[in-house]
Structures are given as structure tokens and as C-alpha cells.
Design a protein around this motif. Structure first.
Motif, PDB file in Angstrom:
ATOM      1  N   THR A  37       0.876  -0.891   0.023  1.00 46.51           N
ATOM      2  CA  THR A  37       0.187   0.222   0.053  1.00 46.51           C
ATOM      3  C   THR A  37       0.674   1.066  -0.406  1.00 46.51           C
ATOM      4  O   THR A  37       1.538   1.485   1.166  1.00 46.51           O
ATOM      5  CB  THR A  37      -0.820   0.275   1.186  1.00 46.51           C
ATOM      6  N   LEU A  38       1.096   1.879  -1.494  1.00 46.77           N
ATOM      7  CA  LEU A  38       1.602   2.618  -1.301  1.00 46.77           C
ATOM      8  C   LEU A  38       1.655   4.278  -0.722  1.00 46.77           C
ATOM      9  O   LEU A  38       0.186   4.632  -0.026  1.00 46.77           O
ATOM     10  CB  LEU A  38       2.056   2.857  -2.548  1.00 46.77           C
ATOM     11  N   HIS A  39       1.929   4.539   0.173  1.00 46.04           N
ATOM     12  CA  HIS A  39       2.054   5.739   0.648  1.00 46.04           C
ATOM     13  C   HIS A  39       3.306   7.061   0.422  1.00 46.04           C
ATOM     14  O   HIS A  39       3.855   6.725   0.022  1.00 46.04           O
ATOM     15  CB  HIS A  39       1.821   5.313   2.212  1.00 46.04           C
ATOM     16  N   VAL A  60      11.554  -4.417  -5.270  1.00 42.87           N
ATOM     17  CA  VAL A  60      10.059  -4.521  -4.784  1.00 42.87           C
ATOM     18  C   VAL A  60      10.045  -6.009  -3.309  1.00 42.87           C
ATOM     19  O   VAL A  60      10.335  -6.860  -4.286  1.00 42.87           O
ATOM     20  CB  VAL A  60       9.377  -4.424  -5.959  1.00 42.87           C
ATOM     21  N   ASN A  61      10.519  -6.246  -2.863  1.00 43.15           N
ATOM     22  CA  ASN A  61       9.998  -7.468  -2.574  1.00 43.15           C
ATOM     23  C   ASN A  61       9.291  -8.334  -2.711  1.00 43.15           C
ATOM     24  O   ASN A  61       7.718  -7.725  -3.442  1.00 43.15           O
ATOM     25  CB  ASN A  61      10.244  -7.150  -1.010  1.00 43.15           C
ATOM     26  N   ALA A  62       9.600  -9.654  -3.143  1.00 47.29           N
ATOM     27  CA  ALA A  62       8.227 -10.192  -3.746  1.00 47.29           C
ATOM     28  C   ALA A  62       7.256 -10.496  -2.433  1.00 47.29           C
ATOM     29  O   ALA A  62       7.992 -10.444  -1.209  1.00 47.29           O
ATOM     30  CB  ALA A  62       8.898 -11.691  -3.967  1.00 47.29           C
ATOM     31  N   ASP A  63       6.068 -11.410  -3.078  1.00 47.47           N
ATOM     32  CA  ASP A  63       4.879 -11.947  -1.787  1.00 47.47           C
ATOM     33  C   ASP A  63       5.718 -12.821  -0.572  1.00 47.47           C
ATOM     34  O   ASP A  63       5.015 -12.673   0.831  1.00 47.47           O
ATOM     35  CB  ASP A  63       3.953 -13.043  -2.621  1.00 47.47           C
ATOM     36  N   SER A  64       6.660 -13.348  -1.766  1.00 50.19           N
ATOM     37  CA  SER A  64       6.634 -15.004   0.132  1.00 50.19           C
ATOM     38  C   SER A  64       7.972 -13.671   0.863  1.00 50.19           C
ATOM     39  O   SER A  64       7.882 -14.711   1.646  1.00 50.19           O
ATOM     40  CB  SER A  64       8.098 -15.720  -0.514  1.00 50.19           C
ATOM     41  N   VAL A  86       5.345   1.454  -8.129  1.00 46.87           N
ATOM     42  CA  VAL A  86       5.891   1.817  -7.846  1.00 46.87           C
ATOM     43  C   VAL A  86       6.754   2.642  -9.500  1.00 46.87           C
ATOM     44  O   VAL A  86       6.597   3.034  -9.408  1.00 46.87           O
ATOM     45  CB  VAL A  86       7.092   0.617  -7.260  1.00 46.87           C
ATOM     46  N   ALA A  87       6.155   1.348  -9.987  1.00 44.59           N
ATOM     47  CA  ALA A  87       6.773   1.766 -11.372  1.00 44.59           C
ATOM     48  C   ALA A  87       6.198   3.000 -12.194  1.00 44.59           C
ATOM     49  O   ALA A  87       6.306   3.941 -13.154  1.00 44.59           O
ATOM     50  CB  ALA A  87       6.635   0.363 -12.683  1.00 44.59           C
ATOM     51  N   SER A  88       5.160   3.526 -11.890  1.00 44.03           N
ATOM     52  CA  SER A  88       4.733   4.467 -12.272  1.00 44.03           C
ATOM     53  C   SER A  88       4.817   5.734 -11.179  1.00 44.03           C
ATOM     54  O   SER A  88       4.646   7.067 -11.801  1.00 44.03           O
ATOM     55  CB  SER A  88       2.652   4.432 -11.766  1.00 44.03           C
ATOM     56  N   LEU A  89       5.663   5.555 -10.820  1.00 39.63           N
ATOM     57  CA  LEU A  89       5.987   7.074  -9.965  1.00 39.63           C
ATOM     58  C   LEU A  89       7.483   7.215 -10.712  1.00 39.63           C
ATOM     59  O   LEU A  89       8.123   7.300 -11.521  1.00 39.63           O
ATOM     60  CB  LEU A  89       6.887   6.948  -8.339  1.00 39.63           C
TER      61      LEU A  89
END
Length: 163
Positions: A37-39, A60-64, A86-89
Motif C-alpha cells: 500500500t503505497l503512501h 520490490v520484495n516478492a510476496d514470499s 512503484v513503477a508508475s512514479l
């Protein structure tokens, strides 16, 4: 202008692309996080990281690894969604997913000029500081004071009255 999805790349492709940037004497900055959740704290961290160089790569950390770090119920968003956000920034040039518990192997593979960490760290507490020092990578503490967190955001949502 590239679309966000094209900024999410593989480690192998990224290694080759960064070699091209280095040949052009561009300064590579590496930042990382879960970004569950980007803040606003994330945005300020990544903008601060970008000011340290010419090209910003974000791990970016993978789900695991998010589950291992944050516990049950996390991540909220899956790794592909988090990577795309994150890439959209605008400050971010490339995003790469990683599943290792730390970014030491990414630092080894990518050899950035700068490893940017948020203000919840000091130069002495950065987990990868020995690897960065051995590789000649500058560690930079960037962003605003750490008074934003996904954990706090989720807690405020849980406590909010529901109609």
C-alpha cells in the motif's frame, strides 16, 4: 514517456541495461522496500533517492519475502500490483522483484553507485552496509522522517467506524 509496466524488468535484463547507463557515466541509485500500500512516505523516500543520481532502480520484495518480513495477512497487494504502482512514479526508472531476505545479492549483481535507505535507518544500521562498503557503493539515508507506515495505515482503517 514509457508506461509503468515497461519499467518492471528482470534482473538479467536490468544488469545489461545498467551497464549501458554506466558507459554513459550515469549515476545509478538503488532503493528497495515492500511498498505494501503505497503512501506519502514511500513517495518522499523514492524522490529523495532519485536526487542521489541519474537512474533510480527500485527493488520490490516478492510476496514470499513480504510475508516472511511482515507476518500473516501481508502483503495486502500482490507483488505485480506493488511493482506496477512503484513503477508508475515519475522518479522511478526501473523496478525489479526480489525474493531474498536482503538486497545484498542485488547489490552484487547490479553494482549501483548509491544504495538509498529510508530515515528509519542510520548509516550504522543499514543491513547491507558491509556489502555496500566492500563494493564501493555509497549508502545514502533519504526521505522524510519515518512517521508513515503501512502498519499504522492499516490500523487506522481497522479502527475507522464502518457504516
Amino acid at each position: 514517456m514509457r508506461n509503468a509496466a515497461s519499467k518492471v524488468v528482470t534482473r538479467e535484463w536490468l544488469r545489461a541495461k545498467l551497464a549501458e547507463h554506466k558507459q554513459r557515466a550515469q549515476r545509478i541509485v538503488f532503493a528497495n522496500g515492500c511498498f505494501d500500500t503505497l503512501h506519502v512516505g514511500h513517495v518522499r523516500y523514492l524522490e529523495g533517492a532519485r536526487h542521489e543520481g541519474d537512474i533510480l532502480v527500485v527493488g520490490v520484495n516478492a510476496d514470499s519475502s513480504v510475508c516472511a518480513l511482515k507476518g500473516p495477512g501481508r502483503p495486502i497487494l500482490d507483488e505485480q500490483a506493488r511493482a506496477l504502482l512503484v513503477a508508475s512514479l515519475r522518479a522511478v526508472d526501473y523496478v525489479v522483484l526480489f525474493s531474498e531476505p536482503s538486497v545484498e545479492s542485488l547489490l552484487e549483481d547490479l553494482r549501483p553507485d548509491v544504495h538509498a535507505k529510508g530515515t528509519d535507518y542510520t548509516a550504522e544500521t543499514v543491513p547491507e552496509r558491509a556489502t555496500a562498503a566492500r563494493l564501493g557503493i555509497k549508502v545514502a539515508i533519504v526521505g522524510d522522517p519515518k512517521d508513515h507506515s503501512t502498519r499504522d495505515l492499516l490500523e487506522s482503517v481497522r479502527k475507522a467506524p464502518h457504516a
